[in-house]
Design an enzyme around this catalytic site. Sequence first.
Site, PDB file in Angstrom:
ATOM      1  N   CYS A   1      69.413  35.441  46.447  1.00  0.00           N
ATOM      2  CA  CYS A   1      70.795  35.893  46.643  1.00  0.00           C
ATOM      3  C   CYS A   1      71.789  35.280  45.666  1.00  0.00           C
ATOM      4  O   CYS A   1      72.952  35.696  45.613  1.00  0.00           O
ATOM      5  CB  CYS A   1      71.245  35.619  48.072  1.00  0.00           C
ATOM      6  SG  CYS A   1      71.511  33.861  48.442  1.00  0.00           S
TER       7      CYS A   1
ATOM      8  N   CYS B   1      68.926  27.089  50.429  1.00  0.00           N
ATOM      9  CA  CYS B   1      69.875  28.118  50.017  1.00  0.00           C
ATOM     10  C   CYS B   1      71.073  28.051  50.945  1.00  0.00           C
ATOM     11  O   CYS B   1      70.925  28.028  52.168  1.00  0.00           O
ATOM     12  CB  CYS B   1      69.214  29.502  50.089  1.00  0.00           C
ATOM     13  SG  CYS B   1      70.383  30.870  49.993  1.00  0.00           S
TER      14      CYS B   1
ATOM     15  N   CYS C   1      69.936  30.164  44.492  1.00  0.00           N
ATOM     16  CA  CYS C   1      68.851  30.814  45.223  1.00  0.00           C
ATOM     17  C   CYS C   1      68.295  31.956  44.390  1.00  0.00           C
ATOM     18  O   CYS C   1      69.049  32.795  43.890  1.00  0.00           O
ATOM     19  CB  CYS C   1      69.379  31.338  46.558  1.00  0.00           C
ATOM     20  SG  CYS C   1      68.183  32.377  47.456  1.00  0.00           S
TER      21      CYS C   1
ATOM     22  N   TYR D   1      58.652  57.460  26.079  1.00  0.00           N
ATOM     23  CA  TYR D   1      57.499  57.915  26.867  1.00  0.00           C
ATOM     24  C   TYR D   1      57.949  58.333  28.270  1.00  0.00           C
ATOM     25  O   TYR D   1      57.540  59.387  28.774  1.00  0.00           O
ATOM     26  CB  TYR D   1      56.451  56.809  26.958  1.00  0.00           C
ATOM     27  CG  TYR D   1      55.261  57.173  27.817  1.00  0.00           C
ATOM     28  CD1 TYR D   1      54.136  57.791  27.266  1.00  0.00           C
ATOM     29  CD2 TYR D   1      55.271  56.909  29.177  1.00  0.00           C
ATOM     30  CE1 TYR D   1      53.050  58.134  28.059  1.00  0.00           C
ATOM     31  CE2 TYR D   1      54.187  57.247  29.984  1.00  0.00           C
ATOM     32  CZ  TYR D   1      53.079  57.854  29.421  1.00  0.00           C
ATOM     33  OH  TYR D   1      52.010  58.193  30.214  1.00  0.00           O
TER      34      TYR D   1
ATOM     35  N   ARG E   1      30.843  51.132  43.684  1.00  0.00           N
ATOM     36  CA  ARG E   1      29.400  50.937  43.596  1.00  0.00           C
ATOM     37  C   ARG E   1      28.751  51.029  44.974  1.00  0.00           C
ATOM     38  O   ARG E   1      27.672  51.594  45.121  1.00  0.00           O
ATOM     39  CB  ARG E   1      29.089  49.586  42.955  1.00  0.00           C
ATOM     40  CG  ARG E   1      27.595  49.316  42.852  1.00  0.00           C
ATOM     41  CD  ARG E   1      27.286  47.980  42.210  1.00  0.00           C
ATOM     42  NE  ARG E   1      25.849  47.765  42.201  1.00  0.00           N
ATOM     43  CZ  ARG E   1      25.150  47.262  43.213  1.00  0.00           C
ATOM     44  NH1 ARG E   1      25.772  46.893  44.326  1.00  0.00           N
ATOM     45  NH2 ARG E   1      23.846  47.111  43.138  1.00  0.00           N
TER      46      ARG E   1
ATOM     47  N   GLU F   1      28.201  41.366  25.941  1.00  0.00           N
ATOM     48  CA  GLU F   1      29.535  41.767  26.373  1.00  0.00           C
ATOM     49  C   GLU F   1      30.001  40.844  27.494  1.00  0.00           C
ATOM     50  O   GLU F   1      29.191  40.253  28.216  1.00  0.00           O
ATOM     51  CB  GLU F   1      29.529  43.217  26.864  1.00  0.00           C
ATOM     52  CG  GLU F   1      28.576  43.461  28.029  1.00  0.00           C
ATOM     53  CD  GLU F   1      28.388  44.925  28.344  1.00  0.00           C
ATOM     54  OE1 GLU F   1      29.371  45.681  28.227  1.00  0.00           O
ATOM     55  OE2 GLU F   1      27.255  45.318  28.723  1.00  0.00           O
TER      56      GLU F   1
ATOM     57  N   LYS G   1      25.840  33.460  33.648  1.00  0.00           N
ATOM     58  CA  LYS G   1      27.077  33.155  34.372  1.00  0.00           C
ATOM     59  C   LYS G   1      27.731  31.869  33.867  1.00  0.00           C
ATOM     60  O   LYS G   1      27.060  30.955  33.381  1.00  0.00           O
ATOM     61  CB  LYS G   1      26.776  33.015  35.870  1.00  0.00           C
ATOM     62  CG  LYS G   1      26.222  34.276  36.511  1.00  0.00           C
ATOM     63  CD  LYS G   1      27.326  35.185  36.974  1.00  0.00           C
ATOM     64  CE  LYS G   1      27.990  34.611  38.217  1.00  0.00           C
ATOM     65  NZ  LYS G   1      28.954  35.544  38.812  1.00  0.00           N
TER      66      LYS G   1
ATOM     67  N   SER H   1      22.292  46.397  40.246  1.00  0.00           N
ATOM     68  CA  SER H   1      22.831  45.076  39.931  1.00  0.00           C
ATOM     69  C   SER H   1      22.020  44.494  38.774  1.00  0.00           C
ATOM     70  O   SER H   1      21.070  45.123  38.276  1.00  0.00           O
ATOM     71  CB  SER H   1      22.763  44.165  41.158  1.00  0.00           C
ATOM     72  OG  SER H   1      21.431  44.069  41.626  1.00  0.00           O
TER      73      SER H   1
ATOM     74  N   LYS I   1      31.148  39.632  31.086  1.00  0.00           N
ATOM     75  CA  LYS I   1      30.893  40.088  32.458  1.00  0.00           C
ATOM     76  C   LYS I   1      32.220  40.080  33.203  1.00  0.00           C
ATOM     77  O   LYS I   1      32.719  39.024  33.588  1.00  0.00           O
ATOM     78  CB  LYS I   1      29.880  39.182  33.163  1.00  0.00           C
ATOM     79  CG  LYS I   1      29.491  39.684  34.556  1.00  0.00           C
ATOM     80  CD  LYS I   1      28.439  38.788  35.190  1.00  0.00           C
ATOM     81  CE  LYS I   1      28.028  39.319  36.547  1.00  0.00           C
ATOM     82  NZ  LYS I   1      29.168  39.335  37.503  1.00  0.00           N
TER      83      LYS I   1
END
Length: 697
Positions: free
Chosen positions: A435, A448, A432, A64, A167, A144, A341, A109, A146
Site C-alpha cells: 500500500c 505497515c 509497505c 506484437y 506421460r 543433452e 544424474k 523411462s 535432463k
Amino acid sequence: MSDDAADAPADNSYLAEPPTDFDPVEELTEADAEAQAEALREAVRYHDQRYYVENDPEIDDRTYDALFSRLRDLEEAFGIQTADSPTRRVGGAPRDELPDVEHVAPMRSIDQGGEAEEVREFDRRVGEGLDSADWDGEIEYYCEPKFDGLSVEVVYEDGVFERAATRGDGTVGDDVTENVRTIPSVPQRLRGDYPEFLAVRGEVYMPKPAFQAYNRELVERGDDPFANPRNAAAGTLRQLDPSVTAERPLSVFFFDVLDGWEFDTRWEMHETFPEWGLRVCDRTQVVGDIEAAVDYRDARLDERDDLDYEIDGVVISVNDTDACDELGTTSRAPRWAFAYKFPARSEHTTVRDVVVQVGRTGRLTPVALMDPVEVGGVTVSRASLHNPAEIERLGVDVGDEVRVRRAGDVIPEVAEVTEADGDGHFEFPATCPVCGSAVERDGPMAFCSGGLGCRAQRERSVQHYASRKGLDVEGVGEERVQQLLDADLVDDVADLYELTVDDLTDLEGWGEKSAENLLAELDDAREPPLADFLTAIGIPEVGETVAASLARHFGTFDAVREADEDDLQAVADVGPTVAHEIRDFFDSEANRDVLDRLLAHVDPREAETTTGDALDGLTFVFTGSLDGYTRSDAQDLVERAGGSATSSVSSNTDFLVTGSNPGQTKRDDADDNDVPILDGVEAFESKLREYGVDVED
C-alpha cells in the site's frame, strides 16, 4: 512429407515494421476481415517462431500485442477463429476432469545413475550389444540436458496441433490438449517441410526466473509457494481451467520423435526440429566416446545454476538410430540411453529474491526465495528471514550463497551466509510493498502503518473474519476473498454485509444458490457473541483466550473500544504490550472507519461479565467431554467467578476436571503434581457450590 510450407509469405505486410493503425472493424466486409485475419495469423506464427524458438525477435512486444489484439478482434467480430489460430492460446472452457488418452507409442523411462562408473558400465553394455548384432559402425553419443519438468506427447496431423497428453504410466496419460495449446513455444502449426503425421515428445517446464516471479506473487498474497519449478509446471499443466494455465509462464523443449518420421541420427533430428518450428535446447552435443560424455555432464553440472531452466542431470544416447534399433528396449527402458544424474543440492543454495510479506496485523516478514534445495529430506525453495534485524545480523542479500536449515525440523530458515555476493545486505523497504504506507519499527520487527487501508491487511482481515477462528462464515475462503476484492465488491469486512445476489452471480463460478447460501451465512453472523467478534476483527495479540477475557470483563463492545490502557491491563491475560496493541488498533483512523460501517450491520451480543471472586486464585484444567457443557461454557463459568482456566496441568493447578474420554497425559500430570481430580459434571458442579458459585440445576 508435406509440400505446404507454413511460413508467412514474403509479401505479408505484418512482418517487418508492421502497421498497427487499423481501420475500425465495423467498416470491414467479411471478405476483407477474412483476408486480414489470415495474414495476421501467419504473421503472428512467424513472430512466435522468431521469439520463442529462435530467440531472435524482429518486432517489439507492444507491436506484437497490437497484431495479436487485432486478430482477436476480427475473429470475435466475424466469428472466423480457426482451429490453429494463435488466439486459441488464451485458453478454452474449464473441464470437470482430465480424460485419459492412449499414446501413439510407449513413452518409456530411462535407466539412470549418479556415478561415473555406472555410465561406463552403460557404455560397456552398448558395445557388447552392438558387437553381438555384428554392427560395425562408430559409436557416438548424443548428449543433452535432463530437464526437470513434465514430459508430454504432442501430436500434429497435417502440420496442425491436434492433441497433447502427459506421460502418465507410459501407455496412457492425461489429456492436456487445451492446456498445452496455451504454451507459446508449442506451435499451433508446423513450419517448413513437415510430415503429414508427427508425434513428438517434449518437456514442459517453468523457467527459473518466471518460477521465482510466480512464487513471489504467491508469497506476497499469503499463499504457499511451489517447492520447485517441476511442481509448478506439473500443477499448472493439470489445471482444469486452461485460462489458468495460459496465465502462468510455461515453456517447452522438444527432444524425441515417437511416431511419424525416422532420422538417421538423433543429431539430424535435433537440427530438423527447429525447421518445423519445434524448440530444442542449445546445450545438446555429439561426442566421440563415453569419457567425453562424462566430461559433458560435468560441464553441465558446473553451469547448472546459470541456466534459466532446471536440470537434474544429462541424458546420454547412442546417436545412430540404426544402432538404437539393434540395441532395442526392455519392457520399461531403452538399452541405448542412460540418464547420468546430478547429486541433490543439500543445504547450500543461492538466494534469488527477497519478498516482504504483509500479514493480517501489518507485520512485515521477509522471505528468501531460493534455488530449490533438499533440507532434511524435503525440497524447499523459500526460507524465513524473520525480520529486518535478522537480515542485518546475517548480512544476507540477493545473490548470496546461504546454508538453510529447518527450524524445529519444520520451518525452513536461513542459518548463515556462506558466500556473499556483495558488501551489504538486503535493504528493508521504508514503505509497505502493498500500500506504500510508512514502515514502522518496533524493536526487531517491522509493521505497515496502513492498517485496514492496506490491501494485504484487508485481504487477510476478511479471511480471518470469516474463518473458523473468527465468525465461521462458510463460503468466504481465500480464493473467494481474492475474487471479491479483485471485482471491487469487497474492500473490507463491512462490505461483506452489503453484497447482493446479483453482485455474486455476475462473478465466474457463482450460481444463484451459492450466492444465496453465502448471504444466509452472513445474516446468521449479524449478532455474534462478543468474544467471537473481538477475535474476528483481528486485533493484534488478541486471540480467543484474550478475547474471552475482554468480553467477560467489559461486557459490551463499546466498553472494550473505549477502554484506556490502564483499564485494559486490569483484565486477566492483558499486560502492557497487549493493552498497547489493543489501544493502537482502536485509535487507527482507518480501523475506526471500517468498524463504524461494520457495526451498522453487526450487533455483537452483550457478554455475561464476571459475577464475583468466589474462585479468585483457583486454576482449573478440563479434559474430555462434560455432559451438558461445551469446553468454553465450563471455562466461562469458572472465569466469570474469578477463577482461571488453563490448558495444561502444572503444580499451580488446583483442580483437573475430567469428562468422558479424558486425556491420559493430563491425568498422569495431575497425579505427578498431586492435583485433585473432579471426575464428571456432578463433581465439578459440587466443587463450585462449595465455593459459593451459583450453578443452575
